[in-house]
Scaffold this motif. Structure first.
Motif, short mmCIF file in Angstrom:
data_model
loop_
_atom_site.label_atom_id
_atom_site.label_comp_id
_atom_site.label_asym_id
_atom_site.label_seq_id
_atom_site.Cartn_x
_atom_site.Cartn_y
_atom_site.Cartn_z
N LEU A 92 179.39 31.90 40.79
CA LEU A 92 180.72 31.42 41.17
C LEU A 92 180.77 31.11 42.66
O LEU A 92 181.33 30.08 43.06
N GLU A 93 180.17 31.96 43.48
CA GLU A 93 180.14 31.73 44.93
C GLU A 93 179.46 30.39 45.25
O GLU A 93 179.92 29.65 46.11
N PHE A 104 193.85 24.01 49.03
CA PHE A 104 192.51 24.47 48.62
C PHE A 104 192.01 25.53 49.59
O PHE A 104 191.53 26.59 49.16
N ASP A 105 192.09 25.25 50.88
CA ASP A 105 191.57 26.17 51.89
C ASP A 105 192.19 27.56 51.73
O ASP A 105 191.48 28.57 51.76
N LYS A 106 193.50 27.58 51.58
CA LYS A 106 194.21 28.87 51.47
C LYS A 106 193.71 29.65 50.25
O LYS A 106 193.36 30.83 50.37
N LYS A 107 193.70 29.00 49.10
CA LYS A 107 193.30 29.69 47.87
C LYS A 107 191.82 30.08 47.91
O LYS A 107 191.46 31.20 47.52
N TYR A 108 190.98 29.20 48.38
CA TYR A 108 189.54 29.47 48.45
C TYR A 108 189.27 30.67 49.36
O TYR A 108 188.51 31.57 48.99
N LEU A 109 189.87 30.69 50.52
CA LEU A 109 189.62 31.78 51.47
C LEU A 109 190.19 33.11 50.96
O LEU A 109 189.58 34.16 51.16
N LEU A 164 190.31 33.96 47.83
CA LEU A 164 189.30 34.37 46.84
C LEU A 164 188.06 34.92 47.51
O LEU A 164 187.49 35.93 47.07
N MET A 165 187.61 34.27 48.57
CA MET A 165 186.39 34.71 49.25
C MET A 165 186.57 36.07 49.91
O MET A 165 185.66 36.91 49.85
N ASP A 195 188.78 38.45 48.96
CA ASP A 195 188.88 39.44 47.87
C ASP A 195 187.54 39.67 47.21
O ASP A 195 187.14 40.82 46.96
N ASP A 196 186.83 38.58 46.89
CA ASP A 196 185.55 38.69 46.19
C ASP A 196 184.52 39.42 47.05
O ASP A 196 183.80 40.30 46.55
N HIS A 197 184.46 39.09 48.32
CA HIS A 197 183.47 39.75 49.19
C HIS A 197 183.84 41.21 49.45
O HIS A 197 182.95 42.05 49.59
N ALA A 198 185.12 41.54 49.50
CA ALA A 198 185.52 42.94 49.63
C ALA A 198 185.05 43.73 48.41
O ALA A 198 184.52 44.84 48.54
N ASN A 199 185.22 43.14 47.23
CA ASN A 199 184.74 43.79 46.00
C ASN A 199 183.22 43.90 45.99
O ASN A 199 182.67 44.93 45.58
N ASP A 200 182.55 42.84 46.43
CA ASP A 200 181.08 42.86 46.50
C ASP A 200 180.58 43.95 47.43
O ASP A 200 179.65 44.67 47.10
N VAL A 201 181.20 44.06 48.60
CA VAL A 201 180.79 45.08 49.57
C VAL A 201 180.94 46.47 48.96
O VAL A 201 180.03 47.30 49.07
N ASP A 202 182.06 46.72 48.29
CA ASP A 202 182.26 48.03 47.65
C ASP A 202 181.19 48.29 46.59
O ASP A 202 180.61 49.37 46.54
N ALA A 203 180.94 47.30 45.74
CA ALA A 203 179.96 47.47 44.66
C ALA A 203 178.55 47.67 45.20
O ALA A 203 177.82 48.56 44.76
N PHE A 204 178.17 46.86 46.18
CA PHE A 204 176.82 46.98 46.76
C PHE A 204 176.67 48.30 47.51
O PHE A 204 175.61 48.92 47.47
#
Length: 193
Positions: free
Chosen positions: A64-65, A133-138, A140-141, A143-152
């Motif tokens: 997705l990224e 687009f910029d607002k929604k994309y950023l 998502l990025m 939120d997604d990276h915060a979740n990724d950091v927690d999981a990793f």
């Protein structure tokens, strides 16, 4: 009195006593032992399943990224967002390639494409352009990276498999960097309004 008459019942009693000595294991204790053993084996299986779930989640998030990064290069009108999208597409493709090698070594099947929820996210973003687009994309990025950091972070310490722990530890700093960069670009876009 015939001593043989007394010996026969005593020998039978001794035989019963010996056989009960041989099987003196308590059935309840045996059942508890077997259940503890079975549960212990399942805990290992649960940990292996958690590892596999992590690998699959990382693979699907990575896909997705990459897709959204490419989309950012097409849909955004902000150079910082386009650059960020290009960086995400490139670096998540690299992470995905390393993950593919690891998954193959571990016999973990990776998703062949985006899941339904991810396809929906991509379609929603594809319908947007410019500032929307910029607002929604950023968002998502971040939120997604915060979740990724927690999981990793969790898996760098808690993964059952040492190679998966090593993978998580290796890429955790890069994902932290992505999160900080996403926040910086988000701040830039907000300030430019």
């Amino acid at each position: 009195m015939n001593p043989a008459r007394f010996l026969l019942p005593l020998s039978l009693l001794a035989a019963v006593a010996c056989s009960s000595d041989a099987s003196k294991k308590d059935p309840v204790a045996e059942a508890r032992f077997e259940n503890e053993k079975r549960i212990g084996d399942e805990n290992i299986t649960e940990k292996q399943e958690r590892d596999a779930t992590f690998v699959v989640d990382v693979a699907s998030d990575g896909q997705l990224e990459v897709e959204l990064g490419r989309l950012a290069q097409q849909q955004s009108t902000t150079p910082a967002v386009k650059d960020f999208g290009q960086r995400m597409a490139t670096q998540h493709a690299e992470i995905s390639q390393a993950l593919g090698v690891l998954a193959e070594q571990k016999g973990i099947v990776l998703p062949a494409g985006l899941g339904a929820e991810q396809q929906k996210t991509r379609q929603e973003l594809a319908a947007l352009t410019g500032a929307a687009f910029d607002k929604k994309y950023l968002e998502l990025m971040v939120d997604d990276h915060a979740n990724d950091v927690d999981a990793f972070d969790d898996m760098s310490e808690d993964a059952y498999d040492g190679d998966i722990r090593g993978f998580a530890a290796k890429y955790l700093p890069r994902l932290k960097e992505h999160l900080e960069l996403a926040k910086q670009v988000q701040d830039q876009v907000e300030a430019a309004k």
